[in-house]
Design an enzyme around this catalytic site. Structure first.
Site, short mmCIF file in Angstrom:
data_model
loop_
_atom_site.label_atom_id
_atom_site.label_comp_id
_atom_site.label_asym_id
_atom_site.label_seq_id
_atom_site.Cartn_x
_atom_site.Cartn_y
_atom_site.Cartn_z
N THR A 24 47.84 14.63 19.51
CA THR A 24 48.29 13.26 19.35
C THR A 24 47.32 12.49 18.46
O THR A 24 46.11 12.52 18.70
CB THR A 24 48.37 12.59 20.75
OG1 THR A 24 49.39 13.26 21.49
CG2 THR A 24 48.67 11.12 20.67
N HIS A 174 56.39 21.03 25.83
CA HIS A 174 55.07 20.73 26.41
C HIS A 174 55.17 20.73 27.94
O HIS A 174 55.62 19.77 28.55
CB HIS A 174 54.63 19.35 25.91
CG HIS A 174 53.17 19.07 26.12
ND1 HIS A 174 52.35 19.87 26.88
CD2 HIS A 174 52.38 18.05 25.67
CE1 HIS A 174 51.12 19.36 26.89
NE2 HIS A 174 51.12 18.26 26.15
N ASN A 177 49.26 19.65 30.67
CA ASN A 177 48.51 18.38 30.57
C ASN A 177 49.04 17.20 31.38
O ASN A 177 48.76 16.04 31.06
CB ASN A 177 48.39 17.96 29.10
CG ASN A 177 47.57 18.94 28.28
OD1 ASN A 177 47.11 19.95 28.82
ND2 ASN A 177 47.38 18.66 27.01
N TYR A 179 52.08 15.93 31.79
CA TYR A 179 53.23 15.12 31.34
C TYR A 179 54.48 15.52 32.13
O TYR A 179 54.38 16.29 33.09
CB TYR A 179 53.39 15.24 29.82
CG TYR A 179 52.17 14.69 29.12
CD1 TYR A 179 51.91 13.33 29.13
CD2 TYR A 179 51.22 15.53 28.55
CE1 TYR A 179 50.75 12.81 28.55
CE2 TYR A 179 50.07 15.02 27.96
CZ TYR A 179 49.84 13.66 27.97
OH TYR A 179 48.69 13.15 27.42
N ASN A 234 45.30 14.06 33.41
CA ASN A 234 46.35 13.11 33.77
C ASN A 234 46.73 13.16 35.25
O ASN A 234 47.91 13.15 35.62
CB ASN A 234 47.60 13.32 32.90
CG ASN A 234 47.42 12.75 31.51
OD1 ASN A 234 46.77 11.72 31.34
ND2 ASN A 234 48.00 13.40 30.51
C1 LIG Z 1 42.82 13.96 19.91
C2 LIG Z 1 43.51 14.99 20.75
C3 LIG Z 1 44.85 14.87 21.00
C4 LIG Z 1 45.53 15.85 21.73
N1 LIG Z 1 46.89 15.74 21.91
C5 LIG Z 1 47.59 16.76 22.46
C6 LIG Z 1 49.01 16.75 22.45
O1 LIG Z 1 49.68 15.86 21.92
N2 LIG Z 1 49.63 17.80 23.03
C7 LIG Z 1 48.95 18.84 23.63
O2 LIG Z 1 49.57 19.77 24.15
N3 LIG Z 1 47.60 18.86 23.64
C8 LIG Z 1 46.91 17.88 23.04
N4 LIG Z 1 45.53 17.94 22.96
C9 LIG Z 1 44.83 19.17 23.45
C10 LIG Z 1 44.62 20.15 22.29
O3 LIG Z 1 45.86 20.70 21.87
C11 LIG Z 1 43.70 21.32 22.70
O4 LIG Z 1 44.34 22.03 23.72
C12 LIG Z 1 42.31 20.85 23.18
O5 LIG Z 1 41.75 19.97 22.23
C13 LIG Z 1 41.37 22.04 23.40
O6 LIG Z 1 41.20 22.78 22.21
P1 LIG Z 1 39.85 22.62 21.32
O7 LIG Z 1 38.71 22.91 22.25
O8 LIG Z 1 40.00 23.67 20.24
O9 LIG Z 1 39.82 21.23 20.79
C14 LIG Z 1 44.83 16.96 22.26
C15 LIG Z 1 43.45 17.07 22.01
C16 LIG Z 1 42.79 16.11 21.26
C17 LIG Z 1 41.33 16.29 20.98
#
Ligand SMILES: Cc1cc2nc3c(=O)[nH]c(=O)nc-3n(C[C@H](O)[C@H](O)[C@H](O)COP(=O)(O)O)c2cc1C
Length: 358
Positions: A24, A174, A177, A179, A234
């Site tokens: 997001t 999705h 998380n 939702y 959440n």
């Molecule tokens: C800014 C931000 C926004 C995110 N928005 C979503 C989202 O819209 N949908 C989702 O499934 N996960 C979302 N996540 C989780 C990421 O998809 C990912 O699972 C999480 O950052 C862990 O991976 P990483 O350690 O490589 O960052 C978001 C993470 C971040 C940092």
């Protein structure tokens, strides 16, 4: 390295094993409609074999956050076409993540006439940013009627059809998380007495109905599912039947033949870890492509691929900060660090202005 080799995903040929995780970014400033700036952002990251977009609401009722994109009218389709064209022109593939926020929402973020809905009228502890009034407590949701549940399922299916019209290679439901989908899965947020609450089977019905009907509409290889077993994000909380729930789900998703399962290890976000036995069990039950996400770097990604723990690795924050991540990995170059302050702020700063390698 395996990470840089191409791989088949359904009928798609991905140029490498790297996935940009859904994130997001809240840049859909006008009526939750994607725009040129978003097309530039995703186009910059088209070095990934597969891009999964930020969570996108299939319904006016699902827009819990400010400025997140949606997919339920022609404006949204036209906006997303800018993004899919840019990504395809640059040689990558792209799935749209369908995210209905359910009770993780504040009504100030919703369009006129929309409602904060959830399986049961139980508030999600936590705060939500609103453009109008800053931080607010999440709203107390209205319990969905059975009719509203059926309508929500149809909204997902309709959004998936619009996604194909907009040029997407597929959609990701999705289910992670905290939702709406996970609000149905978790008994602590689902006290329903109808066909969508009670046992593991009935709590899973919302997700499985969405998946089944979306597959009928657009084809199994175009439908992925994201799950975060044991996640606490959440206001999701632990429950005794967690392992059994994901055992059942992975078997059912295997029967339905979904294009992929995308598992998220929440320990990367400072939350509860994905238990190893749950991961192994899902890998055993589900014969299709498994994507794993959570705190990976080049070495740990390659190790997971070599050990066959997963088929594809998704990178989140590193893709925010490094549009040319695969080039940097190949060159063992230094990585830019993500700036958390601009994760969700409108405009180019912290979005399209991260430097590429020279
Ligand atoms: C800014 C931000 C926004 C995110 N928005 C979503 C989202 O819209 N949908 C989702 O499934 N996960 C979302 N996540 C989780 C990421 O998809 C990912 O699972 C999480 O950052 C862990 O991976 P990483 O350690 O490589 O960052 C978001 C993470 C971040 C940092």
């Amino acid at each position: 390295m395996k990470l840089f080799e191409s791989i088949q995903l359904g009928k798609l040929q991905l140029k490498n094993h790297m996935v940009m995780a859904p994130m997001t970014r809240s840049r859909a400033v006008e009526n939750n409609t994607p725009n040129e700036l978003m097309a530039t952002y995703y186009g910059q990251r088209a070095g990934a074999g597969l891009i999964i977009t930020e969570g996108t609401s299939p319904s006016p009722n699902g827009i819990g956050y400010p400025r997140i994109p949606a997919m339920y009218n022609q404006h949204h389709v036209d906006g997303w076409k800018l993004v899919t064209k840019e990504v395809h022109d640059k040689g990558s593939k792209i799935f749209l993540q369908l995210m209905h926020c359910g009770r993780v929402a504040h009504h100030l973020n919703l369009p006129d006439g929309a409602k904060v809905l959830a399986p049961s009228a139980i508030i999600a502890e936590g705060q939500m940013f609103t453009d109008a009034e800053g931080m607010k407590e999440n709203d107390l949701p209205e319990e969905m009627t059975t009719n509203e549940v059926e309508e929500a399922i149809t909204e997902y299916v309709d959004a998936a059809k619009l996604a194909i019209e907009a040029g997407f290679d597929g959609v990701e439901i999705h289910g992670a998380n905290g939702y709406l989908v996970e609000q149905f899965l978790n008994p602590n947020s689902n006290y329903r007495k109808d066909d969508f609450g009670g046992s593991i089977h009935t709590r899973s019905k919302f997700l499985l109905d969405i998946v089944e009907q979306t597959i009928e509409a657009i084809g199994a290889e175009k439908v992925g599912v994201r799950l975060s077993p044991n996640g606490a994000f959440n206001d999701m909380s632990a429950y005794p039947e967690m392992e059994e729930t994901y055992d059942y789900l992975s078997k059912e998703l295997n029967k339905l033949g979904v294009g992929y399962i995308h598992l998220l290890d929440h320990s990367a976000m400072g939350s509860t870890p994905l238990p190893q036995n749950v991961l192994e069990n899902i890998r055993e039950n589900y014969e299709g492509t498994l994507i794993l996400c959570g705190n990976f770097d080049k070495e740990s990604a390659e190790k997971a691929l070599e050990e066959n723990t997963a088929d594809l690795i998704a990178f989140g924050k590193t893709y925010i900060a490094n549009p040319d991540l695969e080039e940097r990995f190949k060159a063992d170059a230094k990585l830019n660090q993500p700036d958390m302050d601009t994760f969700y702020t409108p405009g180019e700063k912290g979005y399209t202005d991260y430097p590429f390698m020279k």
